[in-house]
Design a protein around this motif. Structure first.
Motif, PDB file in Angstrom:
ATOM      1  N   ALA A 120      38.049  40.614  39.135  1.00 18.29           N
ATOM      2  CA  ALA A 120      38.657  40.425  38.186  1.00 18.29           C
ATOM      3  C   ALA A 120      40.369  39.323  38.833  1.00 18.29           C
ATOM      4  N   ARG A 121      41.228  38.371  37.262  1.00 14.02           N
ATOM      5  CA  ARG A 121      42.310  37.948  37.933  1.00 14.02           C
ATOM      6  C   ARG A 121      43.757  38.333  37.670  1.00 14.02           C
ATOM      7  N   ASP A 122      43.689  39.934  37.176  1.00 17.05           N
ATOM      8  CA  ASP A 122      44.585  40.352  37.485  1.00 17.05           C
ATOM      9  C   ASP A 122      44.865  42.142  36.509  1.00 17.05           C
ATOM     10  N   ALA A 124      45.319  45.097  33.542  1.00 18.00           N
ATOM     11  CA  ALA A 124      44.673  44.772  32.053  1.00 18.00           C
ATOM     12  C   ALA A 124      46.177  44.671  31.501  1.00 18.00           C
ATOM     13  N   ASN A 201      37.586  47.934  31.528  1.00 14.41           N
ATOM     14  CA  ASN A 201      37.118  46.852  31.268  1.00 14.41           C
ATOM     15  C   ASN A 201      36.915  45.668  31.851  1.00 14.41           C
ATOM     16  N   LEU A 202      37.563  44.870  32.699  1.00 20.86           N
ATOM     17  CA  LEU A 202      37.801  43.441  33.518  1.00 20.86           C
ATOM     18  C   LEU A 202      37.140  43.189  34.635  1.00 20.86           C
ATOM     19  N   ARG A 203      35.777  44.197  34.732  1.00 21.09           N
ATOM     20  CA  ARG A 203      34.617  43.757  36.214  1.00 21.09           C
ATOM     21  C   ARG A 203      34.232  42.423  35.742  1.00 21.09           C
ATOM     22  N   LEU A 540      34.623  33.132  37.530  1.00 22.31           N
ATOM     23  CA  LEU A 540      34.484  34.902  37.865  1.00 22.31           C
ATOM     24  C   LEU A 540      33.411  35.012  38.566  1.00 22.31           C
ATOM     25  N   GLU A 564      30.617  31.355  35.223  1.00 22.51           N
ATOM     26  CA  GLU A 564      31.669  30.629  34.151  1.00 22.51           C
ATOM     27  C   GLU A 564      32.060  29.577  34.361  1.00 22.51           C
ATOM     28  N   SER A 568      39.907  26.309  31.943  1.00 24.48           N
ATOM     29  CA  SER A 568      41.508  26.918  32.512  1.00 24.48           C
ATOM     30  C   SER A 568      41.971  28.765  32.338  1.00 24.48           C
ATOM     31  N   ILE A 569      42.535  28.135  33.595  1.00 24.98           N
ATOM     32  CA  ILE A 569      42.577  29.698  33.390  1.00 24.98           C
ATOM     33  C   ILE A 569      44.156  29.983  32.898  1.00 24.98           C
ATOM     34  N   HIS A 570      44.490  31.727  32.294  1.00 23.71           N
ATOM     35  CA  HIS A 570      45.452  31.806  30.772  1.00 23.71           C
ATOM     36  C   HIS A 570      45.850  33.406  32.003  1.00 23.71           C
ATOM     37  N   MET A 571      47.443  32.854  32.054  1.00 21.67           N
ATOM     38  CA  MET A 571      48.228  33.725  33.337  1.00 21.67           C
ATOM     39  C   MET A 571      49.387  34.210  32.690  1.00 21.67           C
TER      40      MET A 571
END
Lengths: 639, 103
Positions: A120-122, A124, A201-203, A540, A564, A568-571
């Motif tokens: 995951a990127r962070d 939840a 949720n973020l697996r 990912l 994927e 662009s990655i949402h932070m």
């Protein structure tokens, strides 16, 4: 009221000056500073470091308190820390170690590792994550400030009523305990919820529940226990707060209350709590043993099953802390059987670790040494646990040093060794620097020998009748030499801890940058650079099985297959609201402790509500990192 | 964050929920809480004393359902996780309550 107005005016002046009234560049400078970055961060990796290091700070504080107690007990009739001071030391040692040291360090590892392990990127809720940390820190600070403001709590870490009521514990001590734990508890609860949401949720695509690494599994189960175990503590603390501050009588038996209800509520929380601190250590051990044996974890599915079973059973054994209360033979028998049942899943785990090592290509790194040292130590603690679970025997062991020896074997031998193993294992991933292996081995051996020297004699002290929580003993009762040995052992643990401190210093000053995969790891976190970029995974990863990174390495792949295209990655944006909200709770806590007309409490709670309001109508939805930027960082890493 | 992540087990709501629904149930919950306090403080004069406990229990049950269905989205599809954890919570709560009362 006058002072209050002066204070507010002063604060307004200060804000005006600092926010550009006189110095317009000041705000700019603050925003670009490193300190501001760390104070407002919502990045799980940074929060993990904050959690771990502040937990380690409180570990040192609690350790010094333990050292003082052992110094008092080194010879009979010692008068170094007597009476109230000793009571304060033992209360603060227990409370600090459990709530302010063990749990934050566990949350530190969870924050640093779990999102990486599931791809995951962070987490939840990054904002909630930061809030959880700052609330823990505010609570811990509040409780430890009690040493300066009117005396530390002295009713034991269990804070049993009636002792903890106003009549028997006058002064602000127990109030610090109640408010400090309440605030830290909110932080822990939202932290636990956050990890449940994250893991559900973020697996990453392909990461099914039964492909999750063991540490992620134990973190998930631990979070679930937190969710169910902390509300009883919250309720108990709230009732105690009302009893102490507002004259209610929930626990005052002279007014129709019940002192036993506190014990029930406390242990309904308290027993799951010990699994909250041990299960993540089990997870660390599983990762470390599997990696350094170069083998797939033996019996992975049974490990998962055992973890879940331990969590479930942990809620139906709390009465074993209350065998001597007099609840009757039926109750005692039921809870004794339930308690002994926990030994079964725990035994499954121990055998699985042994079988993982069997036939493996074992490398004796520091992390692995801690894991190997953990197994016999923890088993000894588990054995005394089963002994204590038999009610007739428990009437003898009750409140003696035998109990102290038991829970230090499981907490230090289990949790602390697990945390050290985790620290050595994941340090390169957290900080991008290796820890020194030679110093690490000195750390391990001094700590292990010191630990056994300290706590093994305490079994016998207990059997010889030495009560816990009492500040001295008579000479010539057969307790002298064992107490002396026990105190000598503390020196070993202290040297070990100092070695670890020096190792931290060494890693920041002299260590070379760590490679991405220093241990030939098996799980996803080793597939990315150390430390990982802020967005963790540029794309990912696609997970194709258990031990995903190991599988790819076996297949000859240099990187994880992406799930994927590069986009662009949402932070999430940094926010100063978490620390401000924690400050509000901190002020409110102080306001309640100082009683009077609760001005401080009201100001603090107003600040909290203002923060809630600010957060609710916050229009900042984060920012994006564009693909070209990601490619540039990637090049930087490879070059 | 979330929209970038694939997740297999999201609770999917058919259409975005209105804030009005949340506000109304929030308001009802506040009123019920206040009412429970009021009934206890004015004990005897508003409601007969032996009816107070059943009444506030009824208030509590209504609140539980409001909580579960408006704020915890129990009515939505794909909420297996919620159901599992709520059931687990109930089991643990019952065990604790039975343990305290009977033991």
């Amino acid at each position: 009221m006058g002072t209050l107005i002066v204070l507010i005016v002063f604060a307004l002046f200060l804000t005006a000056i600092l926010t550009g009234g006189y110095n317009k560049t000041f705000l700019e400078r603050v925003k670009n500073s490193k300190v501001w970055d760390w104070l407002t961060t919502v990045d799980h990796k940074k929060i993990g470091i904050l959690y771990f290091l502040s937990g380690f700070f409180f570990f040192l504080v609690g350790g010094i308190e333990a050292l003082f107690m052992r110094l008092q007990l080194v010879v009979p009739h010692n008068d170094l820390f007597v009476g109230d001071t000793f009571n304060e030391l033992l209360t603060m040692h227990g409370t600090t170690m459990i709530f302010m040291a063990a749990m934050p360090m566990i949350f530190g590892l969870m924050n640093a590792v779990v999102p990486l392990q599931i791809g995951a990127r962070d987490v939840a809720f990054p904002f909630v994550n930061a809030l959880g940390f700052w609330l823990f820190f505010a609570g811990g600070l509040l409780m430890n400030l009690s040493w300066i403001f009117g005396g530390a709590p002295d009713a034991g870490w269990t804070s049993y009523t009636s002792l903890a009521l106003n009549n028997y514990s006058p002064g602000p001590g127990v109030d610090f305990y109640v408010l400090g734990l309440q605030i830290a508890g909110i932080g822990t609860l939202i932290g636990g919820l956050n990890f449940m949401a994250t893991i559900i949720n973020l697996r990453a695509p392909g990461m099914t529940f039964l492909r999750m690494p063991m540490f992620t599994w134990t973190s998930f189960v631990t979070s679930t226990i937190i969710l169910f175990a902390f509300p009883p503590l919250t309720v108990a603390l709230l009732l105690l707060m009302f009893d102490r501050l507002f004259g209610s009588h929930f626990f005052d038996y002279t007014m129709g209350g019940s002192a036993v209800i506190w014990e029930h509520l406390f242990w309904i929380f308290g027993h799951p709590e010990v699994y909250i601190v041990i299960l993540p250590a089990f997870g660390v051990m599983s990762e470390v043993i599997s990696t350094f044996s170069r083998k797939r974890l033996f019996g992975y599915t049974s490990m998962v099953f055992a973890t879940v079973l331990i969590a479930f059973l942990s809620f139906m054994v709390w009465v074993h802390h209350m065998f001597t209360v007099g609840l009757g033979p039926v109750s005692n028998s039921i809870f004794a059987v339930a308690t002994m049942a926990i030994a079964v899943p725990t035994g499954i785990k121990v055998f699985n670790w042994l079988f993982t090592m069997w036939g493996g290509e074992i490398r004796f790194t520091t992390a692995m040494l801690f894991a190997i040292g953990f197994i016999p130590t923890f088993v000894m603690g588990g054995m005394t646990g089963v002994m204590l679970a038999a009610p007739p025997a428990d009437f003898q062991y009750q409140d003696s040093y035998f109990v102290v020896a038991h829970f230090h074997y499981v907490l230090v031998g289990g949790t602390v060794m697990g945390l050290f193993a985790g620290a050595y294992y994941w340090w390169p991933k957290m900080f991008g620097k290796m820890l020194n292996e030679t110093i690490g081995k000195i750390h391990f051996w001094t700590f292990l020998i010191g630990f056994h020297l300290t706590f093994f004699p305490q079994h016998f002290l207990g059997l010889f009748g030495m009560p816990r929580r009492v500040f001295t003993y008579q000479p010539g009762m057969g307790l002298d030499s064992l107490n002396l040995i026990s105190t000598i052992g503390v020196v070993g643990m202290a040297i070990g801890t100092i070695a670890f401190l020096y190792n931290i210093y060494w890693s920041f000053k002299k260590a070379a940058p760590a490679p991405a995969d220093p241990w030939d790891g098996r799980t996803l976190e080793w597939a990315i650079s150390s430390p990982p970029p802020v967005y963790n995974f540029a794309q990912l990863p696609l997970v194709r099985g258990y031990d995903a990174w190991w599988m790819e390495k076996q297949a000859g792949n240099k990187s994880l297959p992406p799930a994927e295209p590069l986009g662009s990655i949402h932070m999430p944006s940094s926010s100063f609201i978490p620390i401000l909200m924690a400050l509000g709770f901190f002020i409110a806590g102080f306001g309640f402790i100082f009683r009077g007309d609760f001005v401080g409490a009201i100001i603090g709670l107003v600040l909290v509500i203002v923060c809630l309001f600010l957060r609710s109508f916050d229009r900042d939805h984060g920012y994006h990192i564009e693909p070209d930027e990601i490619e540039e960082t990637n090049k930087g890493v490879q070059a | 964050m979330t929209e970038n992540q694939h997740s297999d087990n999201h609770a999917v709501s058919p259409k975005p929920e209105s804030a009005v629904k949340h506000l109304i149930s929030f308001l009802i919950m506040i009123i019920l809480t206040a009412a429970a306090f009021y009934v206890v403080i004015k004990s005897g004069s508003v409601v007969a004393e032996h009816l107070i406990l059943p009444l506030i229990l009824v208030f509590a049950v209504i609140q539980v359902f409001l909580q579960l269905f408006t704020f915890m989205h129990l009515g939505q599809k794909g909420s297996a996780y919620y159901a599992i954890f709520i059931m687990l919570g109930i089991v643990i709560a019952v065990i604790s309550a039975v343990g305290i009362i009977l033991m």
